[in-house]
Motif scaffolding. Structure first.
Motif, PDB file in Angstrom:
ATOM      1  N   GLY A 224      65.194  79.496 -13.144  1.00 53.02           N
ATOM      2  CA  GLY A 224      64.979  80.873 -13.562  1.00 53.02           C
ATOM      3  C   GLY A 224      66.226  81.717 -13.399  1.00 53.02           C
ATOM      4  N   TYR A 225      66.954  81.541 -12.276  1.00 52.98           N
ATOM      5  CA  TYR A 225      68.182  82.294 -12.062  1.00 52.98           C
ATOM      6  C   TYR A 225      69.214  81.959 -13.127  1.00 52.98           C
ATOM      7  N   LEU A 226      69.270  80.682 -13.522  1.00 56.19           N
ATOM      8  CA  LEU A 226      70.245  80.290 -14.542  1.00 56.19           C
ATOM      9  C   LEU A 226      69.937  80.968 -15.879  1.00 56.19           C
ATOM     10  N   ILE A 227      68.656  81.017 -16.247  1.00 57.76           N
ATOM     11  CA  ILE A 227      68.278  81.716 -17.468  1.00 57.76           C
ATOM     12  C   ILE A 227      68.665  83.192 -17.376  1.00 57.76           C
ATOM     13  N   ALA A 228      68.409  83.792 -16.211  1.00 57.57           N
ATOM     14  CA  ALA A 228      68.768  85.194 -16.030  1.00 57.57           C
ATOM     15  C   ALA A 228      70.263  85.393 -16.130  1.00 57.57           C
ATOM     16  N   TYR A 229      71.038  84.462 -15.568  1.00 55.39           N
ATOM     17  CA  TYR A 229      72.499  84.599 -15.601  1.00 55.39           C
ATOM     18  C   TYR A 229      73.018  84.503 -17.036  1.00 55.39           C
ATOM     19  N   LEU A 230      72.464  83.553 -17.793  1.00 53.72           N
ATOM     20  CA  LEU A 230      72.939  83.370 -19.167  1.00 53.72           C
ATOM     21  C   LEU A 230      72.489  84.520 -20.069  1.00 53.72           C
ATOM     22  N   ASN A 231      71.450  85.251 -19.667  1.00 51.69           N
ATOM     23  CA  ASN A 231      70.955  86.374 -20.483  1.00 51.69           C
ATOM     24  C   ASN A 231      70.898  87.632 -19.633  1.00 51.69           C
TER      25      ASN A 231
ATOM     26  N   ARG B 183      70.418  91.121 -21.416  1.00 51.18           N
ATOM     27  CA  ARG B 183      69.093  91.280 -21.999  1.00 51.18           C
ATOM     28  C   ARG B 183      68.045  91.464 -20.893  1.00 51.18           C
ATOM     29  N   VAL B 184      68.206  90.743 -19.781  1.00 48.74           N
ATOM     30  CA  VAL B 184      67.266  90.883 -18.669  1.00 48.74           C
ATOM     31  C   VAL B 184      67.299  92.301 -18.119  1.00 48.74           C
ATOM     32  N   ILE B 185      68.538  92.830 -17.971  1.00 51.72           N
ATOM     33  CA  ILE B 185      68.669  94.195 -17.454  1.00 51.72           C
ATOM     34  C   ILE B 185      68.040  95.200 -18.426  1.00 51.72           C
ATOM     35  N   GLU B 186      68.252  94.957 -19.717  1.00 53.57           N
ATOM     36  CA  GLU B 186      67.695  95.861 -20.715  1.00 53.57           C
ATOM     37  C   GLU B 186      66.168  95.865 -20.671  1.00 53.57           C
ATOM     38  N   ILE B 187      65.593  94.681 -20.524  1.00 47.40           N
ATOM     39  CA  ILE B 187      64.130  94.578 -20.475  1.00 47.40           C
ATOM     40  C   ILE B 187      63.594  95.327 -19.246  1.00 47.40           C
ATOM     41  N   ILE B 188      64.283  95.148 -18.131  1.00 45.82           N
ATOM     42  CA  ILE B 188      63.822  95.791 -16.898  1.00 45.82           C
ATOM     43  C   ILE B 188      63.893  97.308 -17.037  1.00 45.82           C
ATOM     44  N   ARG B 189      64.920  97.790 -17.728  1.00 43.17           N
ATOM     45  CA  ARG B 189      65.109  99.234 -17.832  1.00 43.17           C
ATOM     46  C   ARG B 189      64.178  99.860 -18.858  1.00 43.17           C
TER      47      ARG B 189
ATOM     48  N   ALA C 114      57.466  85.840 -21.937  1.00 42.53           N
ATOM     49  CA  ALA C 114      57.280  85.516 -23.345  1.00 42.53           C
ATOM     50  C   ALA C 114      58.602  85.217 -24.039  1.00 42.53           C
ATOM     51  N   GLU C 115      59.655  85.961 -23.683  1.00 47.45           N
ATOM     52  CA  GLU C 115      60.921  85.814 -24.413  1.00 47.45           C
ATOM     53  C   GLU C 115      61.728  84.607 -23.929  1.00 47.45           C
ATOM     54  N   PHE C 116      61.751  84.328 -22.631  1.00 50.69           N
ATOM     55  CA  PHE C 116      62.607  83.243 -22.107  1.00 50.69           C
ATOM     56  C   PHE C 116      61.820  82.014 -21.657  1.00 50.69           C
ATOM     57  N   GLY C 117      60.510  82.054 -21.771  1.00 50.82           N
ATOM     58  CA  GLY C 117      59.721  80.894 -21.353  1.00 50.82           C
ATOM     59  C   GLY C 117      59.701  80.682 -19.851  1.00 50.82           C
ATOM     60  N   LEU C 118      59.751  81.758 -19.094  1.00 51.42           N
ATOM     61  CA  LEU C 118      59.751  81.656 -17.627  1.00 51.42           C
ATOM     62  C   LEU C 118      58.341  81.456 -17.087  1.00 51.42           C
ATOM     63  N   THR C 119      58.273  80.918 -15.892  1.00 49.71           N
ATOM     64  CA  THR C 119      56.992  80.866 -15.187  1.00 49.71           C
ATOM     65  C   THR C 119      56.789  82.191 -14.479  1.00 49.71           C
TER      66      THR C 119
ATOM     67  N   ARG D 254      76.111  89.735  -7.979  1.00 48.63           N
ATOM     68  CA  ARG D 254      77.494  89.261  -7.906  1.00 48.63           C
ATOM     69  C   ARG D 254      77.550  87.800  -7.452  1.00 48.63           C
ATOM     70  N   LYS D 255      76.492  87.331  -6.768  1.00 51.29           N
ATOM     71  CA  LYS D 255      76.446  85.944  -6.327  1.00 51.29           C
ATOM     72  C   LYS D 255      75.885  85.015  -7.401  1.00 51.29           C
ATOM     73  N   LEU D 256      75.350  85.605  -8.426  1.00 47.24           N
ATOM     74  CA  LEU D 256      74.692  84.814  -9.453  1.00 47.24           C
ATOM     75  C   LEU D 256      75.723  84.265 -10.419  1.00 47.24           C
ATOM     76  N   GLU D 257      76.222  83.073 -10.134  1.00 49.19           N
ATOM     77  CA  GLU D 257      77.228  82.429 -10.966  1.00 49.19           C
ATOM     78  C   GLU D 257      76.703  81.089 -11.439  1.00 49.19           C
TER      79      GLU D 257
END
Length: 748
Positions: free
Chosen positions: A386-393, A396-402, A413-418, A434-437
């Motif tokens: 899940g973190y990897l999907i968030a890092y690659l997007n 978009r993740v920040i936009e959805i949250i905001r 629905a958009e990224f197929g997450l559990t 910043r640690k999410l690499e």
């Protein structure tokens, strides 16, 4: 069948049942509760419920070996309030024992304050003492955070407690156990953990391995010596029942001038030093071991009991054998390996079966810990994906949250997450971004995948599990190795002979005495070896005089022979003193006043005795066979009607002939081997008489002849060296004695 009495006059809920069946049912419930929940340890962790709950409560209080101490009152309060609804004193007593290094081979509690001592003094109250866990307890509980064992609700259902401990420390056999249940008991001595782990490693490789090649015997916290033969120890371990003979460790310290003292440095397990010293002091005061003069307690942190002998000539082995027999310097520790197996069923196991059951439990723990780790890895991998999907997007993740009112559903629905992945992303703090690499996420993911593959292979391969188990056991074994301070063997396995029966000299102080028996049967013992010729000058009752007088020792047994053929035994140390006239000997034994005394002599003076009756019949008897155990004496000779025992003489080993002389003044000499040796009876005819009977008889050396006093004041003696004329077969009539032979027909 019980009947519900629900009549109009009967309270609802009362059952009519036979008293005996109701009582037996309830007693059975109590008995089972005592066996399974109080008295018997579990073979898998070696603990009873109270000990397990104590350690669990201390763990929750974070009383690790590196943490500070906490008051024992706090621990006891938690235990009785949350887990063990019993008396506080019983819980504290159990806790104290877990902290005593003289009670437990590997203490599970590190106590600070007064926790009692080997003298038998009690511990201070729990408001004064403090405690924390030891490393042994940590090793015993290792795995509790990894679902290695099952948990159950506490008695009030508010919390959880482990059903047993999963750790790799072999606590049952290392620390031992004791307890009394209903109809059964357990008694397991402590053993050396390094030896147990070596045996366990051998059993992992080969289920038929010989565990006794590693486990030599018990290893008690107080040291000492186990002196049973190896075969006896092996048989006890094979059956699970037996006992071990445990002795104190002692040495001899030489002193200036040739003196010595024995020093006890280790006492048997379970023996209170204070009571032991009281036992030894009582022996000295009661004079039950006169060769021991004094006992001193010079102990500090180490045990040092000093034993002083009565004199330097005392045999130290005799003194120690006496102490081993009469005190708790030697004890027996029973083995009854009665434990609860994995099904909570009580049964007696052999040493090998107990070790095998513990190893089986460890394999179960290994599998459960492995599966728990796999579940944790799966959870972490799910989050990393899940973190990897968030890092690659990330944008978009920040936009959805905001922008979204329900960002979780949109991301799923958009990224197929559990649901769990989406929740984890939403719960991330901004500083975590910043640690999410990508590199770090993929690196951790690869590491976990590799570990998961190894753990899956471990579960699928019994061989891998054995290798892993041996590696883990060796790691623990190194911590408690024989070369470590805690793991070094303390008890020596050293076969020794059973304690000997104490010689009389050890029980009675040996002193010289002069025994005097008067003609009327008054006996006394004067100190020292006085002049026997002066016995006539002693004071006697009017009309009385000396009959027997001889030198003896207080350790002697005296034989008194009566005319009826009965022999009585007197203890020389029990004779009345030399002051006054003494006491009637008939008051000490059951001897009729009308029966005369034939002889009185020390039993140890000769190995054999010559007994002859007045009719000339006699035999040889071993002196040991004449000793009597009671006042009634012992029948040795049974004279014929009209005859009576007349002669009792010691036989010198060098003597080879018998001389007999009758009232008719005829003397006969014949070989000693013609006389029968027996323990009871009439014997054989020594000499034949036409009238009268026997006057005297004796044994002698034929080549030296016979000597007799000339009489008068000259003190001269005469010897007849050539006795050939009087030599004949036993039972002959004989001939007149040599010229000058005493007129009283007595040889001496």
């Amino acid at each position: 069948m019980a009947t519900d009495l629900t009549g109009p006059d009967t309270p609802i809920g009362i059952l009519d049942a036979p008293f005996d069946s109701a009582l037996s049912e309830r007693y059975l419930v109590y008995a089972l509760s005592t066996i399974t929940a109080r008295s018997l340890p579990d073979v898998r962790d070696g603990l009873k419920p109270v000990h397990r709950r104590l350690l669990w409560a201390m763990r929750l209080l974070r009383l690790d070996p590196n943490a500070g101490y906490k008051k024992c009152a706090r621990v006891v309060g938690d235990v009785i309030g949350k887990y063990h609804p019993h008396g506080d004193q019983s819980v504290y007593d159990a806790m104290v024992r877990l902290a005593q290094d003289f009670a437990l081979r590997y203490p599970l509690v590190d106590g600070q304050g007064n926790f009692g001592n080997i003298d038998g003094d009690n511990a201070a109250a729990y408001r004064y003492t403090e405690a924390r866990l030891t490393q042994v307890a940590i090793d015993l509980m290792d795995g509790l955070d990894e679902q290695a064992v099952d948990y159950r609700p506490t008695y009030n259902g508010e919390e959880q407690e482990p059903e047993l401990f999963p750790g790799l420390f072999p606590n049952l056999l290392a620390n031992g156990a004791s307890g009394i249940a209903v109809g059964m008991a357990t008694s397991i001595p402590p053993h050396n953990a390094a030896e147990l782990l070596d045996a366990a490693i051998a059993l992992v490789d080969d289920a038929e391995a010989d565990v006794l090649s590693h486990v030599k015997g018990p290893d008690f916290p107080t040291g000492g010596l186990v002196v049973d033969p190896a075969a006896v120890i092996a048989e006890s371990y094979r059956t699970g029942r037996g006992s071990f003979r445990v002795r104190a460790r002692w040495t001899v310290e030489k002193e200036k001038g040739g003196g010595w003292q024995a020093v006890i440095s280790e006492v048997p397990y379970g023996v209170q030093k204070g009571k032991l010293i009281e036992q030894i002091a009582a022996l000295i005061n009661d004079r039950k071991l006169p060769i021991l003069a004094d006992v001193r307690d010079e102990s500090d942190e180490a045990v040092r009991i000093v034993l002083e002998p009565r004199s330097r000539t005392v045999d130290v082995s005799v003194m120690m054998d006496g102490l081993f027999r009469l005190t708790e310097l030697e004890t027996r520790f029973s083995l009854n390996l009665n434990v609860l197996d994995k099904d909570r069923t009580p049964r007696v196991m052999s040493l090998k079966e107990a070790l095998a059951a513990w190893i089986e439990h460890q394999f179960v723990v290994l599998e459960r810990r492995t599966r728990h780790r796999l579940d944790r890895i799966a959870d972490r991998v799910e989050l990393l994906d899940g973190y990897l999907i968030a890092y690659l997007n990330l944008d978009r993740v920040i936009e959805i949250i905001r922008t979204e009112d329900e960002p979780k559903a949109v991301m799923i629905a958009e990224f197929g997450l559990t649901d769990r992945q989406a929740e984890a992303i939403l719960n991330m703090r901004l500083r975590s971004l910043r640690k999410l690499e990508e590199f770090e996420i993929r690196k951790e993911r690869d590491t976990l995948d590799k570990e998961r593959a190894e753990l899956s292979a471990l579960l699928d391969s019994p061989a891998r599990q054995k290798t892993r188990m041996k590696r883990d056991l060796k790691r623990i074994r190194d911590r408690y190795g024989l070369d470590t301070a805690l793991g070094a063997r303390r008890t020596t396995i050293e076969e020794a002979a059973p304690t000997r029966d104490l010689p009389l000299e050890a029980m009675i102080e040996r002193e010289p005495i002069t025994v005097i028996l008067s003609q009327r049967g008054w006996i006394r013992a004067m100190k020292g070896h006085g002049d026997l010729a002066s016995a006539d000058t002693l004071k006697f009752k009017e009309g009385d005089g000396p009959a027997f007088a001889f030198h003896a020792q207080t350790t002697d047994k005296l034989l008194l022979a009566a005319e009826n053929g009965r022999f009585y035994t007197l203890a020389a140390d029990k004779l009345p003193g030399g002051r006054g006239f003494g006491e009637p000997v008939r008051a000490m034994i059951d001897l009729d006043g009308a029966t005369g005394v034939v002889s009185l002599l020390p039993a140890a003076r000769s190995a054999k005795l010559l007994l002859v009756a007045s009719d000339g019949r006699g035999f040889v008897v071993p002196a040991a066979e004449t000793l009597a155990e009671t006042r009634k004496g012992k029948t040795v000779m049974t004279p014929r009607p009209g005859a009576k025992l007349k002669i009792v003489r010691p036989i010198d080993p060098a003597h080879d002939y018998v001389a007999a002389i009758g009232d008719n003044r005829k003397m006969l000499v014949f070989p000693l081997n013609e006389l029968v040796e027996m323990t009871r009876g009439q014997g054989l005819q020594l000499q034949r008489y036409h009238d009268g009977g026997l006057s005297d008889a004796m044994t002698f050396v034929f080549s030296e002849g016979i000597s007799w006093a000339m009489g008068g004041e000259t003190g001269r003696t005469r010897t007849e060296a050539d006795l050939s004329p009087w030599r004949a077969a036993r039972g002959a009539a004989g001939r007149m004695p040599p010229t000058g032979f005493p007129r009283d027909n007595r040889f001496a």
